[in-house]
Design an enzyme around this catalytic site. Structure first.
Site, PDB file in Angstrom:
ATOM      1  N   GLU A   1       0.808  -1.217   0.000  1.00  0.00           N
ATOM      2  CA  GLU A   1       0.000   0.000   0.000  1.00  0.00           C
ATOM      3  C   GLU A   1       0.840   1.265   0.000  1.00  0.00           C
ATOM      4  O   GLU A   1       0.428   2.275  -0.563  1.00  0.00           O
ATOM      5  CB  GLU A   1      -0.933   0.019   1.220  1.00  0.00           C
ATOM      6  CG  GLU A   1      -1.974  -1.084   1.242  1.00  0.00           C
ATOM      7  CD  GLU A   1      -3.070  -0.909   0.203  1.00  0.00           C
ATOM      8  OE1 GLU A   1      -3.216   0.203  -0.337  1.00  0.00           O
ATOM      9  OE2 GLU A   1      -3.766  -1.891  -0.075  1.00  0.00           O
TER      10      GLU A   1
ATOM     11  N   ASP B   1      -6.946   6.702  -5.459  1.00  0.00           N
ATOM     12  CA  ASP B   1      -6.183   5.535  -5.892  1.00  0.00           C
ATOM     13  C   ASP B   1      -6.440   5.241  -7.371  1.00  0.00           C
ATOM     14  O   ASP B   1      -7.150   5.978  -8.051  1.00  0.00           O
ATOM     15  CB  ASP B   1      -6.480   4.326  -5.002  1.00  0.00           C
ATOM     16  CG  ASP B   1      -7.884   3.762  -5.168  1.00  0.00           C
ATOM     17  OD1 ASP B   1      -8.626   4.181  -6.077  1.00  0.00           O
ATOM     18  OD2 ASP B   1      -8.244   2.871  -4.368  1.00  0.00           O
TER      19      ASP B   1
END
Length: 141
Positions: A15, A24
């Site tokens: 991540e 994202d």
């Protein structure tokens, strides 16, 4: 079962840490180590808050995987928990991956199913390829 330290470190690696909210690859507001619930544009957190969000999100994923009532090794638990952490319980619930696990399919068949989940926003992402490969390998550990 609980997530291993191996999994926690891998999630942090996959991540990355971002203390300011961002969209994202699928266009979802995200912060910390991939936390998405209630995140807004311009939001900022500390590293300690990011760790707390990670632990809370992991607890949700762990509870879901434990609720499947499938006998799993630690590696298998970590693989499924990472999958749920990254893609959500809904994606696992209706997946061929879960159907194969429940049917007692071979490790190779299950690993193949992990490797199918490498797209975000319609694009094949190298990061997801690496993550799914880690899950596939963790499944047999």
């Amino acid at each position: 079962m609980k997530s291993s330290e191996i999994l926690i470190q891998k999630i942090k690696e996959f991540e990355g840490l971002c203390l300011t909210s961002y969209k994202d690859s699928a266009g979802v507001w995200t912060i910390g180590y991939g936390h998405t619930h209630g995140v807004k544009s311009g939001q900022k957190i500390t590293e300690k808050q990011a760790d707390c969000l990670l632990r809370g999100d992991l607890l949700t994923a762990e509870n879901y995987v434990n609720g499947l009532q499938i006998k799993l090794t630690q590696g298998q638990f970590d693989a499924l928990t990472d999958f749920v952490y990254n893609l959500g319980a809904g994606n696992l619930a209706g997946s061929t991956l879960l159907a194969k696990i429940r049917a007692g399919a071979s490790a190779m068949e299950i690993q193949t199913q992990f490797r199918r989940w490498v797209y975000a926003g319609g694009k094949r992402l190298t990061g997801l390829v690496k993550r799914r490969e880690w899950e596939a390998q963790r499944w047999i550990q």
